[in-house]
Design a protein around this motif. Sequence first.
Motif, PDB file in Angstrom:
ATOM      1  N   ALA A  68     -36.522  74.088  52.610  1.00  0.00           N
ATOM      2  CA  ALA A  68     -36.292  75.124  53.000  1.00  0.00           C
ATOM      3  C   ALA A  68     -35.550  76.110  51.508  1.00  0.00           C
ATOM      4  O   ALA A  68     -35.917  77.061  51.406  1.00  0.00           O
ATOM      5  CB  ALA A  68     -34.354  75.122  53.477  1.00  0.00           C
ATOM      6  N   ILE A  69     -35.199  75.160  50.438  1.00  0.00           N
ATOM      7  CA  ILE A  69     -35.249  76.314  49.418  1.00  0.00           C
ATOM      8  C   ILE A  69     -36.554  77.382  49.093  1.00  0.00           C
ATOM      9  O   ILE A  69     -36.655  78.589  48.401  1.00  0.00           O
ATOM     10  CB  ILE A  69     -35.144  75.342  47.897  1.00  0.00           C
ATOM     11  CG1 ILE A  69     -33.172  74.879  47.923  1.00  0.00           C
ATOM     12  CG2 ILE A  69     -35.006  76.488  46.974  1.00  0.00           C
ATOM     13  CD1 ILE A  69     -32.744  74.292  47.324  1.00  0.00           C
ATOM     14  N   GLN A  70     -37.714  76.449  48.910  1.00  0.00           N
ATOM     15  CA  GLN A  70     -38.859  77.284  48.964  1.00  0.00           C
ATOM     16  C   GLN A  70     -39.653  78.212  49.233  1.00  0.00           C
ATOM     17  O   GLN A  70     -40.158  79.033  48.840  1.00  0.00           O
ATOM     18  CB  GLN A  70     -40.171  75.899  48.446  1.00  0.00           C
ATOM     19  CG  GLN A  70     -41.544  76.675  49.050  1.00  0.00           C
ATOM     20  CD  GLN A  70     -42.035  74.766  48.614  1.00  0.00           C
ATOM     21  OE1 GLN A  70     -42.171  74.110  49.349  1.00  0.00           O
ATOM     22  NE2 GLN A  70     -43.661  75.425  47.923  1.00  0.00           N
TER      23      GLN A  70
ATOM     24  N   LEU B  74     -45.343  80.984  54.567  1.00  0.00           N
ATOM     25  CA  LEU B  74     -44.461  79.875  55.270  1.00  0.00           C
ATOM     26  C   LEU B  74     -45.194  78.913  55.731  1.00  0.00           C
ATOM     27  O   LEU B  74     -45.070  77.717  56.091  1.00  0.00           O
ATOM     28  CB  LEU B  74     -43.450  80.159  55.657  1.00  0.00           C
ATOM     29  CG  LEU B  74     -42.243  81.874  55.399  1.00  0.00           C
ATOM     30  CD1 LEU B  74     -42.273  82.503  56.364  1.00  0.00           C
ATOM     31  CD2 LEU B  74     -41.269  80.625  54.389  1.00  0.00           C
ATOM     32  N   ARG B  75     -46.743  79.640  56.708  1.00  0.00           N
ATOM     33  CA  ARG B  75     -46.865  78.183  57.360  1.00  0.00           C
ATOM     34  C   ARG B  75     -48.091  77.704  56.785  1.00  0.00           C
ATOM     35  O   ARG B  75     -47.838  76.389  56.877  1.00  0.00           O
ATOM     36  CB  ARG B  75     -48.395  79.089  57.908  1.00  0.00           C
ATOM     37  CG  ARG B  75     -49.032  78.029  59.082  1.00  0.00           C
ATOM     38  CD  ARG B  75     -50.007  78.584  60.579  1.00  0.00           C
ATOM     39  NE  ARG B  75     -50.001  78.393  61.010  1.00  0.00           N
ATOM     40  CZ  ARG B  75     -50.047  77.743  62.259  1.00  0.00           C
ATOM     41  NH1 ARG B  75     -48.665  77.260  62.715  1.00  0.00           N
ATOM     42  NH2 ARG B  75     -50.362  75.993  62.722  1.00  0.00           N
ATOM     43  N   ALA B  76     -48.592  77.852  55.280  1.00  0.00           N
ATOM     44  CA  ALA B  76     -48.760  77.213  54.433  1.00  0.00           C
ATOM     45  C   ALA B  76     -47.517  76.113  53.818  1.00  0.00           C
ATOM     46  O   ALA B  76     -48.258  74.824  52.890  1.00  0.00           O
ATOM     47  CB  ALA B  76     -49.505  77.944  53.487  1.00  0.00           C
TER      48      ALA B  76
ATOM     49  N   PRO C 257     -23.488  66.415  57.067  1.00  0.00           N
ATOM     50  CA  PRO C 257     -24.424  67.402  55.787  1.00  0.00           C
ATOM     51  C   PRO C 257     -25.755  66.923  55.042  1.00  0.00           C
ATOM     52  O   PRO C 257     -24.646  65.864  54.316  1.00  0.00           O
ATOM     53  CB  PRO C 257     -23.481  68.950  56.023  1.00  0.00           C
ATOM     54  CG  PRO C 257     -22.881  67.691  55.562  1.00  0.00           C
ATOM     55  CD  PRO C 257     -22.247  66.656  56.381  1.00  0.00           C
ATOM     56  N   ARG C 258     -26.447  67.452  53.851  1.00  0.00           N
ATOM     57  CA  ARG C 258     -26.539  67.623  52.950  1.00  0.00           C
ATOM     58  C   ARG C 258     -26.703  68.466  52.359  1.00  0.00           C
ATOM     59  O   ARG C 258     -27.412  69.545  52.486  1.00  0.00           O
ATOM     60  CB  ARG C 258     -28.147  66.776  52.928  1.00  0.00           C
ATOM     61  CG  ARG C 258     -28.824  65.851  51.067  1.00  0.00           C
ATOM     62  CD  ARG C 258     -29.882  65.622  51.559  1.00  0.00           C
ATOM     63  NE  ARG C 258     -30.407  64.954  50.055  1.00  0.00           N
ATOM     64  CZ  ARG C 258     -31.079  65.456  49.568  1.00  0.00           C
ATOM     65  NH1 ARG C 258     -32.551  66.169  50.495  1.00  0.00           N
ATOM     66  NH2 ARG C 258     -31.484  65.114  48.637  1.00  0.00           N
ATOM     67  N   LEU C 259     -25.825  69.507  51.605  1.00  0.00           N
ATOM     68  CA  LEU C 259     -25.974  70.423  51.315  1.00  0.00           C
ATOM     69  C   LEU C 259     -27.013  70.962  49.875  1.00  0.00           C
ATOM     70  O   LEU C 259     -26.807  69.408  49.553  1.00  0.00           O
ATOM     71  CB  LEU C 259     -24.751  70.610  50.133  1.00  0.00           C
ATOM     72  CG  LEU C 259     -23.514  70.316  51.331  1.00  0.00           C
ATOM     73  CD1 LEU C 259     -21.303  70.540  50.888  1.00  0.00           C
ATOM     74  CD2 LEU C 259     -23.053  71.183  52.430  1.00  0.00           C
ATOM     75  N   ILE C 260     -27.746  71.789  50.040  1.00  0.00           N
ATOM     76  CA  ILE C 260     -28.444  71.752  49.227  1.00  0.00           C
ATOM     77  C   ILE C 260     -27.659  72.170  47.456  1.00  0.00           C
ATOM     78  O   ILE C 260     -26.833  72.286  47.339  1.00  0.00           O
ATOM     79  CB  ILE C 260     -29.135  73.195  49.067  1.00  0.00           C
ATOM     80  CG1 ILE C 260     -28.187  74.449  48.855  1.00  0.00           C
ATOM     81  CG2 ILE C 260     -29.999  73.061  51.114  1.00  0.00           C
ATOM     82  CD1 ILE C 260     -29.054  75.582  49.193  1.00  0.00           C
ATOM     83  N   VAL C 261     -28.845  71.072  46.570  1.00  0.00           N
ATOM     84  CA  VAL C 261     -28.717  70.869  45.716  1.00  0.00           C
ATOM     85  C   VAL C 261     -29.096  71.503  44.107  1.00  0.00           C
ATOM     86  O   VAL C 261     -30.584  71.989  44.817  1.00  0.00           O
ATOM     87  CB  VAL C 261     -28.337  69.534  45.169  1.00  0.00           C
ATOM     88  CG1 VAL C 261     -26.878  69.023  45.951  1.00  0.00           C
ATOM     89  CG2 VAL C 261     -29.219  68.729  45.343  1.00  0.00           C
ATOM     90  N   PRO C 262     -29.085  71.680  43.257  1.00  0.00           N
ATOM     91  CA  PRO C 262     -30.428  72.456  42.391  1.00  0.00           C
ATOM     92  C   PRO C 262     -31.068  71.659  42.381  1.00  0.00           C
ATOM     93  O   PRO C 262     -31.673  71.098  41.105  1.00  0.00           O
ATOM     94  CB  PRO C 262     -28.859  72.390  40.719  1.00  0.00           C
ATOM     95  CG  PRO C 262     -27.932  72.267  41.176  1.00  0.00           C
ATOM     96  CD  PRO C 262     -27.938  71.346  42.437  1.00  0.00           C
ATOM     97  N   LEU C 263     -32.666  71.762  43.207  1.00  0.00           N
ATOM     98  CA  LEU C 263     -33.767  71.009  43.705  1.00  0.00           C
ATOM     99  C   LEU C 263     -34.357  71.744  42.495  1.00  0.00           C
ATOM    100  O   LEU C 263     -35.766  71.057  41.882  1.00  0.00           O
ATOM    101  CB  LEU C 263     -33.749  71.174  44.475  1.00  0.00           C
ATOM    102  CG  LEU C 263     -33.356  70.432  45.517  1.00  0.00           C
ATOM    103  CD1 LEU C 263     -33.540  69.935  46.904  1.00  0.00           C
ATOM    104  CD2 LEU C 263     -33.103  68.341  44.494  1.00  0.00           C
ATOM    105  N   LEU C 264     -34.578  73.330  42.225  1.00  0.00           N
ATOM    106  CA  LEU C 264     -35.496  74.210  41.515  1.00  0.00           C
ATOM    107  C   LEU C 264     -34.563  74.865  41.189  1.00  0.00           C
ATOM    108  O   LEU C 264     -34.266  75.749  41.449  1.00  0.00           O
ATOM    109  CB  LEU C 264     -36.003  74.959  43.081  1.00  0.00           C
ATOM    110  CG  LEU C 264     -36.328  74.198  43.565  1.00  0.00           C
ATOM    111  CD1 LEU C 264     -37.835  75.278  45.181  1.00  0.00           C
ATOM    112  CD2 LEU C 264     -37.604  73.276  43.524  1.00  0.00           C
TER     113      LEU C 264
END
Length: 411
Positions: free
Chosen positions: A387-389, A44-46, A10-17
Amino acid sequence: MRSLMRNFRPRLIVPLLATTVVLVLGTTTATAAQTSSTGLARALRAEIDQYLATRGTAEHISAVSVRVDYPGFKPSIDETVGTTQYGGTTPVPRHSEWQIGSNTKAFTSVMLLQLEAEGKLSIRDTLGTWLPQYPAWHDITIQRLLDMTSGIPDYTSQAAFVTAVATDPDTVFTSDQLVSYVANLPVGPAVYAYSNSNYILAQLIIERATHDTYAHQLTRRLIVPLGLRDTCYAPYTCPPGTADRMATGYFANAGLPSLFGTPMPPLNLTFAQGAGAIVASLADLTTWERALYTGQLLPPRQQHELESLVSTTTSQPIARTSLADPTGYGLGVGQATTTATGTVWTYEGQTFAFRALHIYDPETGVIVVVAVNSSVSGEQDNLSALAIQALQTVQDSNVSPSGTPNDRTTG
């Protein structure tokens, strides 16, 4: 060659945003909710169009898919863009199937916890009880396998395994063969260290405890009861035509130049087995994640065990993650806390050809799943940012269950 060791981990999400999330109050009418849903789908499609345009070359991907699922709000939003092959022209099927990689591990953990609830084993049992053929690991518990604190090395980082895959990506592995790559290596300390070997051993314990195959137990216990019609354990239970519903998946890890850009087998996941061999549609994956996190699969005691975390930084038990200690690992599940998302359950699975990442927000019940058709090294992997976006786009919309206003605010 050690660069392969990230596959199906896994790559657990990190504070990217590091942005503040403020959800906009919306109208309460059903018509407005439907309009908002349509607008959200377009947004979301965009976003996935943009991801493919900007990341397609760097990640060697031709297809991106996103699914958003609200509790009590139908239909779910599904958007897929791209083509079935890199540089091709055939549109990828909207309801594609994907190798989900290490998202498989939660299925393995749940089956062991179900067996515990049935009195057939305890996660505090040792490998000496269930797998005495590995005496060097006799005092390691099932729980330490599942929370990645066993100290057993990862077979995917061993040179002999890497050579076998590089020589022939369609090599068929047995579970015993996978374990053999690490059976004679020293055991590390009892700290968090991600190892796919743990889940091959967990698979063997399921088979020993049930006197049955992992594939049959998976189908009987989880796939059939949840109605996961587009989910299979590759290659053992995948029906004819499964590969036709998949984009071509590519190995795109620069650490092994001889395989870069190589199309990988769609259904021969014998290298992953109980650690990462499930193929599923994103619709099935969201059904699974909702059942997993809302306690539909386990009694309360076992649900608590599933969600019992160790810090991936300190290896100490933690009640939940925080901005100070942002990622934790449970029994095949991961939790992360960021300023952008709050505290969420999340996991990214990666095989040699695909990546699939989900986020479950326990506060709203929203599930976001994204998938692409390549494997890459960590520095090239931007899937968590996508995913965060997507989650923020959902949170910033006024779409909510049953058309009611969405008034959650975090910051």
